[in-house]
Design a protein around this motif. Structure first.
Motif, PDB file in Angstrom:
ATOM      1  N   ARG A   1       2.041   7.035 -13.887  1.00  0.00           N
ATOM      2  CA  ARG A   1       3.312   7.176 -13.187  1.00  0.00           C
ATOM      3  C   ARG A   1       3.900   5.736 -13.067  1.00  0.00           C
ATOM      4  NH1 ARG A   1       3.145  12.051  -9.692  1.00  0.00           N
ATOM      5  NH2 ARG A   1       0.849  11.676  -9.716  1.00  0.00           N
TER       6      ARG A   1
ATOM      7  N   PHE B   1      11.141   2.879 -12.411  1.00  0.00           N
ATOM      8  CA  PHE B   1      11.041   2.999 -10.814  1.00  0.00           C
ATOM      9  C   PHE B   1       9.584   2.520 -10.570  1.00  0.00           C
ATOM     10  CE2 PHE B   1       9.321   5.895  -7.690  1.00  0.00           C
ATOM     11  CZ  PHE B   1      10.390   5.560  -6.427  1.00  0.00           C
TER      12      PHE B   1
ATOM     13  N   GLN C   1       0.811  -1.329   0.081  1.00  0.00           N
ATOM     14  CA  GLN C   1       0.110  -0.003  -0.099  1.00  0.00           C
ATOM     15  C   GLN C   1       0.916   1.048  -0.039  1.00  0.00           C
ATOM     16  OE1 GLN C   1      -1.827   1.314   3.656  1.00  0.00           O
ATOM     17  NE2 GLN C   1      -3.908   1.228   2.631  1.00  0.00           N
TER      18      GLN C   1
ATOM     19  N   GLN D   1       3.853   1.615  -1.044  1.00  0.00           N
ATOM     20  CA  GLN D   1       4.510   1.620  -2.454  1.00  0.00           C
ATOM     21  C   GLN D   1       3.784   2.144  -3.473  1.00  0.00           C
ATOM     22  OE1 GLN D   1       8.261  -1.352  -1.896  1.00  0.00           O
ATOM     23  NE2 GLN D   1       6.675  -2.197  -3.336  1.00  0.00           N
ATOM     24  N   ASN D   2       2.573   1.735  -3.440  1.00  0.00           N
ATOM     25  CA  ASN D   2       1.356   2.467  -4.140  1.00  0.00           C
ATOM     26  C   ASN D   2       1.237   3.889  -4.013  1.00  0.00           C
ATOM     27  OD1 ASN D   2       0.695  -0.099  -5.335  1.00  0.00           O
ATOM     28  ND2 ASN D   2      -0.910  -0.633  -4.219  1.00  0.00           N
TER      29      ASN D   2
ATOM     30  N   LEU E   1       8.398  -0.561  -8.242  1.00  0.00           N
ATOM     31  CA  LEU E   1       7.656  -0.508  -6.719  1.00  0.00           C
ATOM     32  C   LEU E   1       6.486  -1.462  -7.115  1.00  0.00           C
ATOM     33  CD1 LEU E   1       7.508   3.200  -5.932  1.00  0.00           C
ATOM     34  CD2 LEU E   1       8.600   1.286  -4.892  1.00  0.00           C
TER      35      LEU E   1
ATOM     36  N   GLN F   1      -2.861   4.797 -13.797  1.00  0.00           N
ATOM     37  CA  GLN F   1      -1.701   5.475 -12.910  1.00  0.00           C
ATOM     38  C   GLN F   1      -0.416   5.539 -13.938  1.00  0.00           C
ATOM     39  OE1 GLN F   1      -1.080   7.610 -10.328  1.00  0.00           O
ATOM     40  NE2 GLN F   1      -2.558   6.375  -9.225  1.00  0.00           N
TER      41      GLN F   1
ATOM     42  N   ILE G   1       3.478   5.733  -3.134  1.00  0.00           N
ATOM     43  CA  ILE G   1       4.812   6.395  -3.912  1.00  0.00           C
ATOM     44  C   ILE G   1       4.297   6.867  -5.261  1.00  0.00           C
ATOM     45  CG2 ILE G   1       7.071   6.410  -4.421  1.00  0.00           C
ATOM     46  CD1 ILE G   1       7.381   4.512  -2.166  1.00  0.00           C
ATOM     47  N   LEU G   2       3.756   5.864  -5.980  1.00  0.00           N
ATOM     48  CA  LEU G   2       3.233   5.830  -7.357  1.00  0.00           C
ATOM     49  C   LEU G   2       2.195   6.894  -7.498  1.00  0.00           C
ATOM     50  CD1 LEU G   2       3.542   2.141  -8.449  1.00  0.00           C
ATOM     51  CD2 LEU G   2       4.870   3.948  -8.946  1.00  0.00           C
ATOM     52  N   GLN G   3       1.309   6.870  -6.657  1.00  0.00           N
ATOM     53  CA  GLN G   3       0.162   7.821  -6.566  1.00  0.00           C
ATOM     54  C   GLN G   3       0.680   9.117  -6.501  1.00  0.00           C
ATOM     55  OE1 GLN G   3      -2.201   4.807  -4.040  1.00  0.00           O
ATOM     56  NE2 GLN G   3      -3.859   5.739  -5.277  1.00  0.00           N
ATOM     57  N   GLY G   4       1.854   9.478  -6.270  1.00  0.00           N
ATOM     58  CA  GLY G   4       2.356  10.939  -6.343  1.00  0.00           C
ATOM     59  C   GLY G   4       2.128  11.567  -4.831  1.00  0.00           C
TER      60      GLY G   4
ATOM     61  N   PHE H   1      -5.491   1.506  -6.255  1.00  0.00           N
ATOM     62  CA  PHE H   1      -5.689   2.792  -7.138  1.00  0.00           C
ATOM     63  C   PHE H   1      -7.139   3.031  -7.608  1.00  0.00           C
ATOM     64  CE2 PHE H   1      -1.080   1.259  -9.030  1.00  0.00           C
ATOM     65  CZ  PHE H   1      -0.906   2.058  -8.179  1.00  0.00           C
TER      66      PHE H   1
ATOM     67  N   ALA I   1      12.150   8.519  -2.136  1.00  0.00           N
ATOM     68  CA  ALA I   1      11.295   9.289  -3.194  1.00  0.00           C
ATOM     69  C   ALA I   1      10.883  10.611  -2.862  1.00  0.00           C
ATOM     70  CB  ALA I   1      10.371   8.306  -3.724  1.00  0.00           C
TER      71      ALA I   1
END
Lengths: 334, 306
Positions: B26, B31, A78, A80-81, B35, B24, A83-86, B273, A110
């Motif tokens: 991104r 990277f 969760q 790590q997600n 992840l 998503q 981080i991806l979601q900004g 997400f 990050a």
């Protein structure tokens, strides 16, 4: 045209500085469990604080996520997600103090701010808002000492065996008794922070005990203790309570009937809102020490009616922390 | 039929990956992919471990607890005293082989024995690490954080695991015999094989990959917790089945199992997400599983009629 544009940008910057430098920042809450009244109150307090902050333009977004199962591997994924979601910051109530360290480090690397609270993480790059449970236990005895200057026999109700919180509170209680040597702990039972368990455990030990003047509890067990004493036909001792609604209600009834007076203290689930404001302060560029301590929520005779009125049935007394509270906590730690 | 068996997991993963990237963008980077998938590496290893057991017609309900124990050994002994750590790991693998032999010799149901053993592993893990902690050995941390050129670590690791196990289980002669234990053990006995030894070997394989899963997990998390991998039991079974394996007959696919593990990991991220409420997430994960299995059944039926 270009000049015009720069002028607008500068204006926007000035306006931003007045409101907050964090107006474009996004904060996420990573939570591992939602299955009890404390966590439900925690989630709703976070949402309330976050929605207001978004409406006021202090942050761009603040979303709460709870893992579908209370497992560290799920929560690591969760994070790590997120981080991806900004997201710019993660407010974290962790499933494990160590097993999320890898994911927390990824987030720090990050460029995210990670603020853990309640369930804290040991990764050095994260902030920790911890609870001084030992101080809470000691405070109970300090209070008993002011009310019972002659001392006497105490009964200690413990929490769930093997859990760190139980050890800490108990340590504090014993430290308090060592300091106020007129007190004597004559019995100790595990109430598992639940009224029914506490009632059974106390009922079991009571016949073997001499007169008990005071009871130190850990929260969630006070009402059960009172019931056990009443069922045994004993005088109600001075029971230090733990902010649960049923405990407060019992206290109010006793007060109206015979002027009963005590103290109630525990950790407010609103600590999530404190963590939210701390993360906002860090995003705002403030220097914040890595280790902060949450104040307890104390209820005295004077606040009883107001607190009881604002606590939903079956829930826990709560308080919503404000930006000013967060700043005070940060200052206290410096 | 055989072609569909591997086609379906590949298609499910591709569809899910496409949807995730669309939702998503991104994530569509070196990277991001790392992840998304780095926590799938230990799950893939645990899934392969489970595959070794399902291959011989058994099921392992203790793999989650076993991986947790291996993680605790990694974060304590392997870090403080590498030699003792390695010996402990070898002992764990031997214990697994012994468990396989006992299950076969006494004709015990594996589901009961492994369920019982899960408490033994859990108890040992708690004994070793009563409070969460420990530290990952530096070299392990370095392996899990390595940044190979072009393709992220998670993808390289997945390819490596799939490739090696494919060679071991599908190509190698011994692998074929092991699959035979699930297919027709009586025929193997008649051909002069000692089925108890073979079963012990299959369980040893599971133990080896279970240990590797625990090590990979600690390399990622940097510390352990006695309950760190309990979820892996169900994830690994689902991964094997999603990847085209079947509970009986020694029909398994190592490549499919790895893809199944990746798909399950991705499904969880995808649902997160989507901002789906956690109350619905487990249900939705189950729905994805049922969807894929239904698709497989339809293909299988069509394969039979034509």
């Amino acid at each position: 045209m270009k000049n015009h544009f720069t002028g607008a940008a500068v204006l926007a910057l000035i306006a931003g500085a007045v409101a907050a430098d964090t107006a474009d920042k996004r904060i996420a809450l990573s939570n591992n469990y939602a299955g009890n009244s404390w966590r439900q109150a925690m989630l709703s307090t976070f949402q309330e604080t976050a929605d207001q902050a978004v409406a006021d333009g202090i942050v761009a977004a603040a979303d709460a996520y709870t893992t579908s199962e209370n497992q560290p591997t799920e929560q690591a994924a969760q994070i790590q997600n997120m981080i991806l979601q900004g997201y710019d910051a993660i407010v974290l109530n962790a499933a494990s103090p160590t097993a999320l360290n890898g994911a927390v480090k990824e987030a720090c690397d990050a460029g995210l701010v990670v603020v853990s609270f309640d369930g804290i993480v040991t990764e050095p790059c994260a902030w920790r808002i911890a609870v001084d449970f030992a101080a809470m236990g000691k405070e109970e005895i300090d209070y008993l000492a002011t009310r019972l200057p002659d001392g006497g026999n105490l009964l200690e109700i413990r929490g769930l065996a093997g859990v760190f919180v139980d050890d800490e509170i108990s340590k504090g209680i014993h430290a308090g008794v060592a300091e106020h040597d007129k007190f004597d702990i004559v019995g100790s039972v595990h109430g598992d922070w639940a009224q029914d368990v506490a009632q059974k455990a106390v009922a079991g030990i009571l016949p073997s005990l001499p007169e008990v003047v005071g009871v130190a509890t850990q929260g969630g067990d006070g009402y059960g203790v009172a019931q056990a004493f009443a069922a045994a036909g004993r005088d109600t001792p001075l029971i230090v309570l733990g902010n649960r609604q049923d405990e407060l209600k019992w206290w109010a009834e006793q007060r109206d009937a015979n002027g009963y007076e005590t103290l109630s203290l525990s950790i407010a689930p609103g600590v999530a809102s404190l963590a939210f404001w701390v993360s906002q302060q860090i995003l705002d560029g403030k220097e914040v020490p890595k280790d902060l301590t949450v104040p307890f929520l104390k209820i005295t005779q004077a606040d009883l009616d107001a607190t009881l009125a604002s606590t939903p049935e079956g829930s826990v007394a709560n308080t919503v922390y404000t930006l000013e509270d967060a700043q005070a906590v940060i200052e206290a730690a410096e | 039929m055989n072609r569909y068996r591997i086609l379906l997991p590949v298609v499910s993963l591709a569809v899910l990956l496409g949807l995730t990237f669309w939702m998503q963008p991104r994530a569509m980077s070196y990277f991001g992919v790392n992840l998304l998938f780095n926590l799938a590496v230990p799950i893939a290893l645990a899934t392969v471990a489970q595959m070794f057991i399902i291959m011989v017609n058994d099921i392992d309900l203790s793999i989650g607890a076993f991986v947790s124990l291996a993680a605790c050994v990694t974060a304590t002994w392997l870090n403080d005293a590498p030699l003792i750590g390695l010996l402990a790991m070898a002992a764990l693998i031997l214990a697994y082989a012994g468990m396989g032999a006992v299950i076969h010799a006494l004709e015990l149901p594996a589901i009961v024995v492994t369920l019982g053993m899960s408490f033994v592993w859990g108890g040992l893990a708690l004994f070793l690490l009563p409070t969460p902690g420990g530290a990952a050995p530096e070299w392990l941390r370095a392996i899990m954080k390595v940044k190979p050129p072009l393709v992220p670590m998670a993808v390289v690791a997945a390819l490596l695991i799939a490739g090696v196990t494919h060679l071991l289980v599908i190509r190698a002669g011994l692998g074929t015999v092991l699959r035979g234990v699930g297919g027709n053990p009586r025929a193997l006995t008649r051909a002069g094989w000692n089925v108890m030894q073979l079963k012990a070997l299959a369980y040893a394989g599971a133990g080896l990959f279970g240990v590797l899963a625990g090590m990979a997990l600690v390399g990622l998390t940097t510390a352990a917790d006695a309950n760190i991998a309990l979820r892996y039991t169900l994830l690994s079974i689902a991964g094997v089945i999603l990847g085209g394996g079947e509970f009986t007959g020694g029909k398994v696919s190592p490549v499919g199992a790895v893809i199944g593990a990746l798909t399950l990991t991705l499904a969880a991220s995808f649902l997160s997400f989507m901002r789906l409420s956690p109350d619905w997430q487990i249900g939705a994960q189950g729905a994805i599983l049922i969807l894929v299995l239904t698709a497989r059944l339809i293909f299988a039926r069509r394969g039979e009629t034509t």
